[in-house]
Design a protein around this motif. Structure first.
Motif, PDB file in Angstrom:
ATOM      1  N   ALA A 152       0.849  -1.193   0.000  1.00 29.86           N
ATOM      2  CA  ALA A 152       0.000   0.000   0.000  1.00 29.86           C
ATOM      3  C   ALA A 152       0.882   1.239   0.000  1.00 29.86           C
ATOM      4  CB  ALA A 152      -0.911   0.003   1.227  1.00 29.86           C
ATOM      5  N   ASP A 153       0.294   2.335  -0.416  1.00 29.85           N
ATOM      6  CA  ASP A 153       1.001   3.619  -0.399  1.00 29.85           C
ATOM      7  C   ASP A 153       0.833   4.320   0.939  1.00 29.85           C
ATOM      8  OD1 ASP A 153       1.768   4.069  -3.464  1.00 29.85           O
ATOM      9  OD2 ASP A 153      -0.230   3.172  -3.352  1.00 29.85           O
ATOM     10  N   LEU A 154      -0.343   4.123   1.558  1.00 30.96           N
ATOM     11  CA  LEU A 154      -0.671   4.738   2.837  1.00 30.96           C
ATOM     12  C   LEU A 154      -1.305   3.680   3.724  1.00 30.96           C
ATOM     13  CD1 LEU A 154      -2.399   7.965   1.438  1.00 30.96           C
ATOM     14  CD2 LEU A 154      -0.041   7.795   2.231  1.00 30.96           C
ATOM     15  N   VAL A 155      -1.195   3.864   5.045  1.00 30.45           N
ATOM     16  CA  VAL A 155      -1.815   2.911   5.964  1.00 30.45           C
ATOM     17  C   VAL A 155      -2.752   3.640   6.907  1.00 30.45           C
ATOM     18  CG1 VAL A 155       0.018   1.193   5.867  1.00 30.45           C
ATOM     19  CG2 VAL A 155       0.182   3.052   7.522  1.00 30.45           C
ATOM     20  N   SER A 156      -3.933   3.076   7.109  1.00 30.57           N
ATOM     21  CA  SER A 156      -4.920   3.616   8.044  1.00 30.57           C
ATOM     22  C   SER A 156      -4.797   2.907   9.382  1.00 30.57           C
ATOM     23  CB  SER A 156      -6.339   3.399   7.506  1.00 30.57           C
ATOM     24  OG  SER A 156      -6.679   4.377   6.560  1.00 30.57           O
ATOM     25  N   VAL A 157      -4.771   3.683  10.435  1.00 37.30           N
ATOM     26  CA  VAL A 157      -4.705   3.138  11.793  1.00 37.30           C
ATOM     27  C   VAL A 157      -5.927   3.650  12.547  1.00 37.30           C
ATOM     28  CG1 VAL A 157      -3.375   3.048  13.928  1.00 37.30           C
ATOM     29  CG2 VAL A 157      -2.184   3.060  11.707  1.00 37.30           C
ATOM     30  N   GLY A 158      -6.876   2.768  12.809  1.00 39.41           N
ATOM     31  CA  GLY A 158      -8.129   3.172  13.407  1.00 39.41           C
ATOM     32  C   GLY A 158      -8.143   3.051  14.918  1.00 39.41           C
ATOM     33  N   ARG A 159      -8.347   1.838  15.418  1.00 39.59           N
ATOM     34  CA  ARG A 159      -8.466   1.655  16.865  1.00 39.59           C
ATOM     35  C   ARG A 159      -7.200   2.099  17.602  1.00 39.59           C
ATOM     36  NH1 ARG A 159     -11.529  -2.298  14.519  1.00 39.59           N
ATOM     37  NH2 ARG A 159     -13.628  -2.621  15.387  1.00 39.59           N
ATOM     38  N   GLY A 160      -6.055   1.873  16.980  1.00 35.41           N
ATOM     39  CA  GLY A 160      -4.816   2.315  17.608  1.00 35.41           C
ATOM     40  C   GLY A 160      -4.796   3.809  17.827  1.00 35.41           C
ATOM     41  N   MET A 161      -5.397   4.551  16.903  1.00 39.63           N
ATOM     42  CA  MET A 161      -5.417   5.998  17.044  1.00 39.63           C
ATOM     43  C   MET A 161      -6.527   6.460  17.986  1.00 39.63           C
ATOM     44  SD  MET A 161      -4.650   8.641  13.921  1.00 39.63           S
ATOM     45  CE  MET A 161      -3.335   7.625  13.267  1.00 39.63           C
ATOM     46  N   LEU A 162      -7.564   5.643  18.166  1.00 36.45           N
ATOM     47  CA  LEU A 162      -8.554   5.949  19.197  1.00 36.45           C
ATOM     48  C   LEU A 162      -7.928   5.807  20.583  1.00 36.45           C
ATOM     49  CD1 LEU A 162     -11.838   4.211  17.940  1.00 36.45           C
ATOM     50  CD2 LEU A 162     -11.208   6.633  17.774  1.00 36.45           C
ATOM     51  N   ARG A 163      -7.063   4.795  20.732  1.00 33.96           N
ATOM     52  CA  ARG A 163      -6.402   4.605  22.020  1.00 33.96           C
ATOM     53  C   ARG A 163      -5.335   5.660  22.276  1.00 33.96           C
ATOM     54  NH1 ARG A 163      -6.758  -0.870  20.251  1.00 33.96           N
ATOM     55  NH2 ARG A 163      -4.676  -0.715  19.346  1.00 33.96           N
ATOM     56  N   ASP A 164      -4.692   6.113  21.220  1.00 35.34           N
ATOM     57  CA  ASP A 164      -3.536   7.002  21.375  1.00 35.34           C
ATOM     58  C   ASP A 164      -3.573   8.083  20.303  1.00 35.34           C
ATOM     59  OD1 ASP A 164      -1.105   8.243  21.693  1.00 35.34           O
ATOM     60  OD2 ASP A 164       0.106   6.489  21.174  1.00 35.34           O
ATOM     61  N   PRO A 165      -3.971   9.312  20.653  1.00 35.82           N
ATOM     62  CA  PRO A 165      -4.004  10.392  19.657  1.00 35.82           C
ATOM     63  C   PRO A 165      -2.637  10.676  19.037  1.00 35.82           C
ATOM     64  CG  PRO A 165      -5.155  11.041  21.665  1.00 35.82           C
ATOM     65  CD  PRO A 165      -4.435   9.768  21.973  1.00 35.82           C
ATOM     66  N   TYR A 166      -1.572  10.265  19.739  1.00 39.53           N
ATOM     67  CA  TYR A 166      -0.212  10.532  19.267  1.00 39.53           C
ATOM     68  C   TYR A 166       0.428   9.259  18.714  1.00 39.53           C
ATOM     69  CZ  TYR A 166      -1.567  14.302  22.298  1.00 39.53           C
ATOM     70  OH  TYR A 166      -2.296  15.302  22.892  1.00 39.53           O
ATOM     71  N   TRP A 167      -0.410   8.361  18.200  1.00 42.41           N
ATOM     72  CA  TRP A 167       0.086   7.091  17.674  1.00 42.41           C
ATOM     73  C   TRP A 167       1.189   7.318  16.650  1.00 42.41           C
ATOM     74  CZ3 TRP A 167       0.907   4.688  13.080  1.00 42.41           C
ATOM     75  CH2 TRP A 167       1.167   3.318  13.114  1.00 42.41           C
ATOM     76  N   THR A 168       1.015   8.281  15.776  1.00 43.96           N
ATOM     77  CA  THR A 168       1.993   8.485  14.706  1.00 43.96           C
ATOM     78  C   THR A 168       3.358   8.867  15.261  1.00 43.96           C
ATOM     79  OG1 THR A 168       0.210   9.185  13.228  1.00 43.96           O
ATOM     80  CG2 THR A 168       2.463   9.696  12.554  1.00 43.96           C
ATOM     81  N   LEU A 169       3.402   9.823  16.170  1.00 43.23           N
ATOM     82  CA  LEU A 169       4.674  10.211  16.773  1.00 43.23           C
ATOM     83  C   LEU A 169       5.308   9.034  17.504  1.00 43.23           C
ATOM     84  CD1 LEU A 169       3.888  13.761  18.214  1.00 43.23           C
ATOM     85  CD2 LEU A 169       5.340  13.228  16.245  1.00 43.23           C
ATOM     86  N   HIS A 170       4.504   8.282  18.242  1.00 45.77           N
ATOM     87  CA  HIS A 170       5.034   7.139  18.969  1.00 45.77           C
ATOM     88  C   HIS A 170       5.529   6.053  18.016  1.00 45.77           C
ATOM     89  CE1 HIS A 170       2.361   8.455  22.560  1.00 45.77           C
ATOM     90  NE2 HIS A 170       3.595   8.888  22.726  1.00 45.77           N
TER      91      HIS A 170
END
Length: 347
Positions: free
Chosen positions: A302-320
């Motif tokens: 894929a070119d991009l990845v969606s992170v759903g529940r992980g981002m509900l648990r952690d608003p800063y999932w991307t930085l982490h």
């Protein structure tokens, strides 16, 4: 090189990384007017602060009776524009691009006495039978999608996603299991989707990409498989779709076939669409593990990845996640002391 951290550009859309927050209904619209409020503002803006590349606002419906529930968002009038503009403006201030998913629940609308659909087939046991839309009503629905897209553009979004997955209205038309019509929208299962795409594109800037979320397979007995979805995507690409968001299921209660539950279980479907049509794709489905998300991009699934529940648990999932992968990225100035190897956004 950390692939998840690399920028992405497609037409006029520029993303700082490959992480997408997918649309997830919040059931938080107060007063049943469909307008986003402070909950939605904090919900979306916090994920922009958390480093997400693209934030897609939850399914936003084109008419009041098109909502799954009365607590869902809508964009059926110009009065909705200012509330969405407030969110879009602030999300962009924090470096994220923002899109909106436009849709209609069709026979899955729970708070209407008689839902509508392509055909008068209920979603499942205990659900009310929907009323089949007349041919003229279908054409009116296409115009409602167009007007919703116009309002989204006026609110300032960077991209629009049409919801053609999970058994909602567009899906109800392109599924041979659900669509039993004998008019032009039954003889050509892709026709409704194609007309919606063309109508929406007519009010979008030329350089704004149009996304389309599709269920690559159906899990109901007798449901369609990947080959049918690829042909639908081919028609939709020709009509104007620029990128596909690949999910699965949601069209009916599960049959003998069951979806996976392991990490990245939908990645083969995303890869198949990408390879068959040579288009960018967004993958979704248990991609919360940073290593799995990274491999999805690095391996070309894929070119991009969606992170759903992980981002509900952690608003800063991307930085982490980027920190865990060893990437250097930019944390907001007030938070910089909390992130080792992460530069301040002000530096």
């Amino acid at each position: 090189m950390i692939h998840l951290a690399t920028p992405f550009e497609w037409k006029g859309l520029t993303l700082r990384n490959r992480v997408v927050m997918p649309p997830m209904c919040q059931l938080s619209a107060m007063g049943r007017d469909g307008k986003p409020n402070d909950w939605h503002f904090v919900h979306y803006v916090s994920r922009a602060i958390g480093g997400t590349g693209l934030i897609i606002i939850e399914m936003t419906d084109i008419e009041p009776d098109g909502r799954i529930t009365d607590l869902d968002l809508g964009i059926w009038s110009d009065e909705h524009i200012p509330a969405f503009r407030r969110i879009v403006t602030e999300v962009k201030k924090h470096g994220a691009a923002v899109g909106i998913q436009i849709g209609h629940a069709g026979r899955k609308a729970e708070h209407v006495e008689t839902p509508v659909s392509s055909s008068a087939i209920p979603f499942g046991p205990g659900f009310p039978p929907p009323r089949a839309l007349s041919t003229s009503e279908v054409k009116d629905m296409v115009l409602k999608f167009r007007e919703a897209a116009r309002r989204a553009v006026e609110a300032g979004v960077d991209t629009i996603e049409l919801h053609g997955a999970h058994g909602y209205l567009i899906h109800q038309f392109h599924s041979p299991l659900i669509n039993r019509r004998d008019d032009e929208y039954g003889r050509d299962l892709a026709r409704f989707g194609v007309e919606v795409i063309q109508s929406v594109k007519s009010v979008m800037p030329d350089d704004m990409p149009l996304l389309f979320r599709i269920s690559a397979v159906e899990y109901a007995d007798g449901g369609y498989d990947l080959d049918h979805a690829i042909e639908l995507c081919r028609r939709y690409r020709e009509a104007g779709v620029d990128m596909f968001h690949i999910s699965s299921g949601g069209e009916a209660p599960l049959g003998r076939r069951r979806p996976g539950s392991h990490a990245g279980y939908q990645l083969p479907m995303a890869r198949a669409v990408k390879q068959a049509l040579d288009v960018p794709v967004i993958a979704v489905g248990n991609l919360d593990d940073p290593e799995v998300a990274e491999s999805a991009v690095a391996n070309g699934d894929a070119d991009l990845v969606s992170v759903g529940r992980g981002m509900l648990r952690d608003p800063y999932w991307t930085l982490h996640a980027l920190q865990a992968l060893g990437a250097e990225t930019r944390a907001p100035e007030p938070y910089k002391v909390a992130f080792r190897r992460v530069r301040s956004a002000m530096s």
